[in-house]
Enzyme design. Structure first.
Site, PDB file in Angstrom:
ATOM      1  N   LYS A 113      55.908  30.717  81.439  1.00 24.53           N
ATOM      2  CA  LYS A 113      55.180  29.573  82.000  1.00 24.53           C
ATOM      3  C   LYS A 113      53.674  29.760  81.756  1.00 24.53           C
ATOM      4  O   LYS A 113      52.966  28.816  81.438  1.00 24.53           O
ATOM      5  CB  LYS A 113      55.439  29.437  83.506  1.00 24.53           C
ATOM      6  N   LYS A 192      67.078  27.737  74.818  1.00 31.07           N
ATOM      7  CA  LYS A 192      67.712  27.567  76.129  1.00 31.07           C
ATOM      8  C   LYS A 192      67.509  26.120  76.615  1.00 31.07           C
ATOM      9  O   LYS A 192      66.387  25.612  76.536  1.00 31.07           O
ATOM     10  CB  LYS A 192      67.051  28.538  77.132  1.00 31.07           C
ATOM     11  N   LYS A 195      64.299  21.960  81.286  1.00 32.96           N
ATOM     12  CA  LYS A 195      63.471  20.763  81.495  1.00 32.96           C
ATOM     13  C   LYS A 195      62.144  20.910  80.762  1.00 32.96           C
ATOM     14  O   LYS A 195      61.665  19.986  80.145  1.00 32.96           O
ATOM     15  CB  LYS A 195      63.182  20.576  82.988  1.00 32.96           C
TER      16      LYS A 195
END
Ligand code: AQP
Length: 322
Positions: A113, A192, A195
């Site tokens: 992230k 993967k 979202k």
């Protein structure tokens, strides 16, 4: 100590995706027949990414309706919303004080992230501790998750051990339940399904959208007549999760033999996806039109969860001496 299974999903989008469904949620229904099960709408965690007013509430309602549509029942499962049990934040603090900062900074999900986002909120850094608090607050011993969450469960075990070592045995050592077959579900581009990669197929997107997404799944450029490798194909990989054994071996043969284009394989995949999802989609529509009924189930679940949480917190405070 007898087993208790705990898991949850973040209400961080209007609909969960096939990765969440196959990696974790589909499994919950089987587990509720075997173990005491607690399943949570993990809305505190979702706040690390949801920031529009009102969105969290509607996403949470949708996720609770999804759990019920999948077949979780209020009699077999304690179904509740994380934020209805504020003790989880208190426990997060006690655990945070036992947990080295370096370990949090090295967590793979956090590093990902941090690379992707310009600004990373500190909630993302604390994500694994809040998750550990969720699991340990109910003294869960088994946690069904996708393979991407394995590291977070290892961190839960570590903080449990540290706490027990310092203050006396209070928490169990929970183990992850990861289905080898569904470990990491690939998205449209082969990474993967996620979202944040925008490579997902949502369970409750319209049929048209699902069909167009299936058509976008990335494959190699082999022509219709050429032999194809099922083991490296994203279409085949998803097909494996929705088709019967006979259908899988038939498609495998067609891949190897040649004569079947990826377009046809994708339409076959779309067919089996819709076959499995259609009854779930119908039930989801039913629950979405009954928000009061869903809310009552969550409230009743929270009452039961709170009894366990308060008992654990009493033990925790006594152990620490606070
Ligand atoms: N692709 C996946 N394959 C297998 N399991 C998956 N899970 C998620 N994606 C896959 C599992 O779904 C459960 C709920 O996960 P979550 O609420 O933490 O959702 P997530 O992992 O945050 O989903 P995303 O789409 O990957 O979100 P972003 O992009 O925001 O990080 C977990 O058990 C998870 O393992």
């Amino acid at each position: 100590m007898s087993d208790l299974v705990f898991s949850g999903v973040q209400p961080s989008a209007a609909s969960v995706h096939i990765g969440n469904y196959l990696g974790a949620m589909k499994w919950f229904v089987k587990l509720q027949e075997q173990f005491p099960l607690m399943v949570c709408v993990v809305d505190f965690h979702a706040l690390t990414s949801v920031d529009k007013r009102g969105e969290l509430r509607s996403f949470s309602q949708s996720l609770a309706a999804t759990y019920l549509a999948l077949g979780l029942t209020k009699d077999s499962t304690i179904l509740f919303r994380q934020s209805d049990i504020p003790e989880v934040c208190e426990l997060t603090w006690y655990l945070a004080c036992q947990f080295p900062l370096g370990l949090l900074e090295r967590a793979t999900a956090f590093k990902d992230k941090r690379e992707k986002q310009e600004q990373v909120n500190s909630g993302l850094l604390f994500y694994p501790i809040l998750m550990a608090a969720d699991i340990l607050l109910y003294k869960a011993t088994k946690v069904p998750v996708g393979a991407d969450q394995k590291q977070h469960i290892e961190m839960t075990r570590e903080v449990s051990e540290k706490f027990n070592y310092r203050f006396g045995t209070t928490f169990p050592q929970p183990e992850p339940l990861i289905d080898k077959k569904t470990g990491i579900i690939p998205g449209l581009d082969g990474r993967k399904m996620s979202k944040s990669y925008d490579n997902f197929i949502g369970l409750f997107e319209t049929e048209k959208v699902i069909e167009s997404k299936v058509k976008k799944i990335v494959t190699d450029s082999k022509g219709v007549d050429e032999s194809k490798d099922p083991e490296t194909c994203n279409v085949f990989s998803l097909y494996n999760h929705f088709a019967t054994e006979d259908e899988i071996s038939e498609l495998r043969e067609s891949y190897l033999k040649g004569g079947l284009g990826y377009g046809t394989a994708k339409m076959e995949l779309f067919r089996v996806i819709m076959r499995e999802l259609s009854p779930i989609r119908e039930k989801y529509t039913y629950y979405m039109s009954r928000p009061r009924e869903v809310e009552t189930i969550l409230e009743q679940g929270a009452e039961k969860a709170r009894i366990i949480a308060l008992k654990t917190m009493k033990e925790v405070k006594e152990a620490i001496g606070i």
